[in-house]
Motif scaffolding. Structure first.
Motif, PDB file in Angstrom:
ATOM      1  N   ILE A  10       0.875  -1.173   0.000  1.00 29.24           N
ATOM      2  CA  ILE A  10       0.000   0.000   0.000  1.00 29.24           C
ATOM      3  C   ILE A  10       0.910   1.220   0.000  1.00 29.24           C
ATOM      4  CG2 ILE A  10      -2.044  -1.014   1.047  1.00 29.24           C
ATOM      5  CD1 ILE A  10      -1.138  -0.111   3.751  1.00 29.24           C
ATOM      6  N   LEU A  11       0.484   2.260  -0.694  1.00 30.02           N
ATOM      7  CA  LEU A  11       1.302   3.462  -0.869  1.00 30.02           C
ATOM      8  C   LEU A  11       0.719   4.613  -0.058  1.00 30.02           C
ATOM      9  CD1 LEU A  11       1.761   3.314  -4.758  1.00 30.02           C
ATOM     10  CD2 LEU A  11       3.009   2.044  -2.975  1.00 30.02           C
ATOM     11  N   TYR A  12       1.608   5.361   0.582  1.00 31.74           N
ATOM     12  CA  TYR A  12       1.164   6.515   1.368  1.00 31.74           C
ATOM     13  C   TYR A  12       1.974   7.737   0.955  1.00 31.74           C
ATOM     14  CZ  TYR A  12       0.196   9.556   5.385  1.00 31.74           C
ATOM     15  OH  TYR A  12      -0.180  10.606   6.186  1.00 31.74           O
ATOM     16  N   ARG A  13       1.261   8.776   0.593  1.00 28.77           N
ATOM     17  CA  ARG A  13       1.923  10.043   0.244  1.00 28.77           C
ATOM     18  C   ARG A  13       1.250  11.173   1.011  1.00 28.77           C
ATOM     19  NH1 ARG A  13      -0.568   7.653  -4.131  1.00 28.77           N
ATOM     20  NH2 ARG A  13      -2.342   8.760  -5.026  1.00 28.77           N
ATOM     21  N   ARG A  14       2.058  12.175   1.373  1.00 24.42           N
ATOM     22  CA  ARG A  14       1.555  13.236   2.244  1.00 24.42           C
ATOM     23  C   ARG A  14       2.281  14.542   1.971  1.00 24.42           C
ATOM     24  NH1 ARG A  14       3.105  16.134   6.278  1.00 24.42           N
ATOM     25  NH2 ARG A  14       5.165  15.179   6.170  1.00 24.42           N
ATOM     26  N   VAL A  15       1.534  15.638   2.056  1.00 25.50           N
ATOM     27  CA  VAL A  15       2.106  16.979   2.128  1.00 25.50           C
ATOM     28  C   VAL A  15       1.449  17.659   3.321  1.00 25.50           C
ATOM     29  CG1 VAL A  15       2.691  17.242  -0.309  1.00 25.50           C
ATOM     30  CG2 VAL A  15       0.410  17.854   0.479  1.00 25.50           C
ATOM     31  N   GLN A  30       5.131  12.376  -5.695  1.00 28.54           N
ATOM     32  CA  GLN A  30       5.298  11.220  -4.815  1.00 28.54           C
ATOM     33  C   GLN A  30       4.634   9.982  -5.410  1.00 28.54           C
ATOM     34  OE1 GLN A  30       4.540  11.943  -0.532  1.00 28.54           O
ATOM     35  NE2 GLN A  30       4.533  14.117  -1.035  1.00 28.54           N
ATOM     36  N   GLN A  31       3.447  10.185  -5.959  1.00 29.59           N
ATOM     37  CA  GLN A  31       2.722   9.059  -6.562  1.00 29.59           C
ATOM     38  C   GLN A  31       3.529   8.449  -7.702  1.00 29.59           C
ATOM     39  OE1 GLN A  31      -0.817   9.892  -8.935  1.00 29.59           O
ATOM     40  NE2 GLN A  31      -1.858   8.161  -7.956  1.00 29.59           N
ATOM     41  N   SER A  32       4.095   9.312  -8.532  1.00 27.77           N
ATOM     42  CA  SER A  32       4.883   8.838  -9.672  1.00 27.77           C
ATOM     43  C   SER A  32       6.095   8.032  -9.218  1.00 27.77           C
ATOM     44  CB  SER A  32       5.332  10.035 -10.515  1.00 27.77           C
ATOM     45  OG  SER A  32       6.136   9.623 -11.599  1.00 27.77           O
ATOM     46  N   SER A  33       6.790   8.538  -8.190  1.00 26.99           N
ATOM     47  CA  SER A  33       7.976   7.841  -7.683  1.00 26.99           C
ATOM     48  C   SER A  33       7.614   6.489  -7.086  1.00 26.99           C
ATOM     49  CB  SER A  33       8.673   8.705  -6.621  1.00 26.99           C
ATOM     50  OG  SER A  33       9.155   9.898  -7.170  1.00 26.99           O
ATOM     51  N   LEU A  34       6.544   6.447  -6.317  1.00 23.57           N
ATOM     52  CA  LEU A  34       6.121   5.196  -5.688  1.00 23.57           C
ATOM     53  C   LEU A  34       5.686   4.166  -6.726  1.00 23.57           C
ATOM     54  CD1 LEU A  34       4.134   6.725  -2.691  1.00 23.57           C
ATOM     55  CD2 LEU A  34       6.164   5.271  -2.485  1.00 23.57           C
ATOM     56  N   LYS A  35       4.925   4.606  -7.721  1.00 18.46           N
ATOM     57  CA  LYS A  35       4.457   3.676  -8.749  1.00 18.46           C
ATOM     58  C   LYS A  35       5.615   3.167  -9.604  1.00 18.46           C
ATOM     59  CE  LYS A  35      -0.427   4.777  -9.253  1.00 18.46           C
ATOM     60  NZ  LYS A  35      -1.505   5.125 -10.187  1.00 18.46           N
ATOM     61  N   ASP A  36       6.559   4.060  -9.909  1.00 19.02           N
ATOM     62  CA  ASP A  36       7.728   3.642 -10.694  1.00 19.02           C
ATOM     63  C   ASP A  36       8.531   2.593  -9.929  1.00 19.02           C
ATOM     64  OD1 ASP A  36       7.042   5.323 -12.738  1.00 19.02           O
ATOM     65  OD2 ASP A  36       8.531   6.868 -12.257  1.00 19.02           O
ATOM     66  N   LEU A  81       4.689   1.624   1.779  1.00 20.06           N
ATOM     67  CA  LEU A  81       5.784   2.371   1.183  1.00 20.06           C
ATOM     68  C   LEU A  81       5.525   3.872   1.169  1.00 20.06           C
ATOM     69  CD1 LEU A  81       6.594   0.119  -1.919  1.00 20.06           C
ATOM     70  CD2 LEU A  81       7.692   0.099   0.337  1.00 20.06           C
ATOM     71  N   VAL A  82       6.587   4.630   1.460  1.00 25.07           N
ATOM     72  CA  VAL A  82       6.563   6.097   1.368  1.00 25.07           C
ATOM     73  C   VAL A  82       7.771   6.532   0.555  1.00 25.07           C
ATOM     74  CG1 VAL A  82       5.348   6.436   3.550  1.00 25.07           C
ATOM     75  CG2 VAL A  82       7.849   6.337   3.539  1.00 25.07           C
ATOM     76  N   VAL A  83       7.731   7.756   0.057  1.00 25.42           N
ATOM     77  CA  VAL A  83       8.849   8.279  -0.735  1.00 25.42           C
ATOM     78  C   VAL A  83      10.021   8.641   0.160  1.00 25.42           C
ATOM     79  CG1 VAL A  83       9.612  10.226  -2.155  1.00 25.42           C
ATOM     80  CG2 VAL A  83       7.461   9.089  -2.664  1.00 25.42           C
ATOM     81  N   ASP A  84       9.735   9.309   1.267  1.00 22.66           N
ATOM     82  CA  ASP A  84      10.784   9.714   2.204  1.00 22.66           C
ATOM     83  C   ASP A  84      10.230   9.599   3.616  1.00 22.66           C
ATOM     84  OD1 ASP A  84      13.160  10.653   3.212  1.00 22.66           O
ATOM     85  OD2 ASP A  84      13.298  12.334   1.813  1.00 22.66           O
ATOM     86  N   TRP A  85      11.126   9.464   4.578  1.00 28.19           N
ATOM     87  CA  TRP A  85      10.671   9.239   5.955  1.00 28.19           C
ATOM     88  C   TRP A  85       9.931  10.437   6.525  1.00 28.19           C
ATOM     89  CZ3 TRP A  85      10.096   4.580   7.612  1.00 28.19           C
ATOM     90  CH2 TRP A  85      10.920   3.564   7.148  1.00 28.19           C
ATOM     91  N   ASP A  86      10.236  11.649   6.047  1.00 30.73           N
ATOM     92  CA  ASP A  86       9.504  12.812   6.568  1.00 30.73           C
ATOM     93  C   ASP A  86       8.083  12.874   6.023  1.00 30.73           C
ATOM     94  OD1 ASP A  86      10.039  13.599   3.965  1.00 30.73           O
ATOM     95  OD2 ASP A  86      10.746  15.595   4.509  1.00 30.73           O
ATOM     96  N   ARG A  87       7.790  12.108   4.966  1.00 29.37           N
ATOM     97  CA  ARG A  87       6.408  11.997   4.491  1.00 29.37           C
ATOM     98  C   ARG A  87       5.614  11.074   5.426  1.00 29.37           C
ATOM     99  NH1 ARG A  87       5.661  16.188   2.552  1.00 29.37           N
ATOM    100  NH2 ARG A  87       7.606  16.603   3.646  1.00 29.37           N
ATOM    101  N   PHE A  88       6.338  10.167   6.066  1.00 29.50           N
ATOM    102  CA  PHE A  88       5.716   9.211   6.986  1.00 29.50           C
ATOM    103  C   PHE A  88       5.454   9.864   8.341  1.00 29.50           C
ATOM    104  CE2 PHE A  88       6.527   5.727  10.181  1.00 29.50           C
ATOM    105  CZ  PHE A  88       5.335   5.049   9.972  1.00 29.50           C
ATOM    106  N   SER A  89       6.475  10.516   8.903  1.00 28.94           N
ATOM    107  CA  SER A  89       6.314  11.101  10.233  1.00 28.94           C
ATOM    108  C   SER A  89       7.408  12.117  10.531  1.00 28.94           C
ATOM    109  CB  SER A  89       6.354   9.988  11.291  1.00 28.94           C
ATOM    110  OG  SER A  89       6.311  10.532  12.596  1.00 28.94           O
ATOM    111  N   ARG A  90       7.047  13.069  11.424  1.00 29.25           N
ATOM    112  CA  ARG A  90       8.035  13.999  11.967  1.00 29.25           C
ATOM    113  C   ARG A  90       8.046  13.890  13.494  1.00 29.25           C
ATOM    114  NH1 ARG A  90      10.236  18.299   9.038  1.00 29.25           N
ATOM    115  NH2 ARG A  90       9.900  18.128   6.808  1.00 29.25           N
TER     116      ARG A  90
END
Length: 272
Positions: A10-15, A30-36, A81-90
């Motif tokens: 499962i993909l998670y993206r956040r701003v 983020q979506q493009s990077s995760l799908k690629d 999956l996330v693109v970067d750890w700061d998209r997951f949590s701070r």
């Protein structure tokens, strides 16, 4: 990185703000990077989640949906999956807790740009660094904002939400300078003057039809009657070694100091 072929995710993206959503580390990027990444590694995408929300904790609307979905479908999900750890949590502490929770029901949380091999104990330090850096960055920015706001207050410039009776505004230099609310400022002035007579109680004033538009509860009326900002003063709170102080404000006063320091008001609402 282990062989990911045939794995599901499962993909998670956040701003965190609308500006980021539109112009910065965008959801689409983020979506493009995760799908690629999934396509390159022959992984199946089970579901996608995205949101425009702060990562200071996991009390986020879409994250709650993701969490519920992951638990319900855990038998067919291998990764989150996330693109970067700061998209997951701070928030390092909470992030580690969530990672452990997901691991407990068989879903691995990982980042496509800074992949962690959980079988390698030496990478634990790397993960702590990846998770800690966004939190440190948040705290540094928060501290800078606090110091900047405090300095503005020391210069007599109110730079937070305007108290009732004032509206946002700017001076000739385009710096924040709140202005009188032409409708509510006269009501605030009359409110102080009537209460200072000692004839009316706080409850009686709140029930007067003319003051209804101020929407004053008992507690915020109490705070209002103690707020020195209405005399064109600003209270600068104590910070570290600097004592609390009251400075002259640049905004216009609604009431004069004589009314504010009226013995009847001081008796009811002693200055803190």
């Amino acid at each position: 990185m282990n062989n990911l072929k045939g794995k599901s995710a499962i993909l998670y993206r956040r701003v965190s703000t609308t500006d980021q959503k539109l112009f910065g580390n965008s959801l689409n990027a983020q979506q493009s990077s995760l799908k690629d990444f999934c396509l390159k590694n022959s992984m199946t995408i089970v579901e996608e989640f995205q949101e425009d929300y702060s990562a200071k904790n996991f009390n986020r609307p879409e994250w709650k949906n993701l969490n519920k979905f992951a638990k319900k479908n855990k038998t067919r999900i291998d990764y989150l999956l996330v693109v970067d750890w700061d998209r997951f949590s701070r928030n390092t502490y909470e992030a580690l807790g969530v990672i452990n929770d997901f691991n407990a029901f068989g879903v691995e949380v990982n980042c496509i740009d800074k992949w962690i091999d959980y079988d390698d104990p030496t990478q634990i330090m790397m993960q702590l660094m990846y998770l800690g850096m966004p939190e440190v960055d948040n705290k540094i920015r928060s501290q800078k904002i606090h110091i900047g706001m405090r300095q503005s207050h020391k210069e007599g410039r109110w730079c937070v939400k305007q108290p009732v009776g004032y509206i946002p505004g700017k001076d000739e230099l385009d710096k924040p300078l709140m202005q009188l609310d032409s409708l509510k400022a006269p009501l605030i002035k009359e409110l102080f003057e009537l209460f200072a007579t000692g004839v009316y109680s706080q409850t009686e004033l709140r029930k007067m039809a003319k003051f209804k538009q101020l929407k004053l509860s008992k507690s915020n009326l109490s705070r209002l009657l103690k707020n020195v900002v209405y005399t064109s003063k600003i209270k600068v709170k104590k910070y570290k070694d600097e004592p609390e102080q009251i400075v002259n404000g640049l905004h216009k006063a609604i009431i004069n100091s004589e009314i504010f320091n009226n013995p009847k008001l001081l008796d009811k609402y002693p200055r803190e």
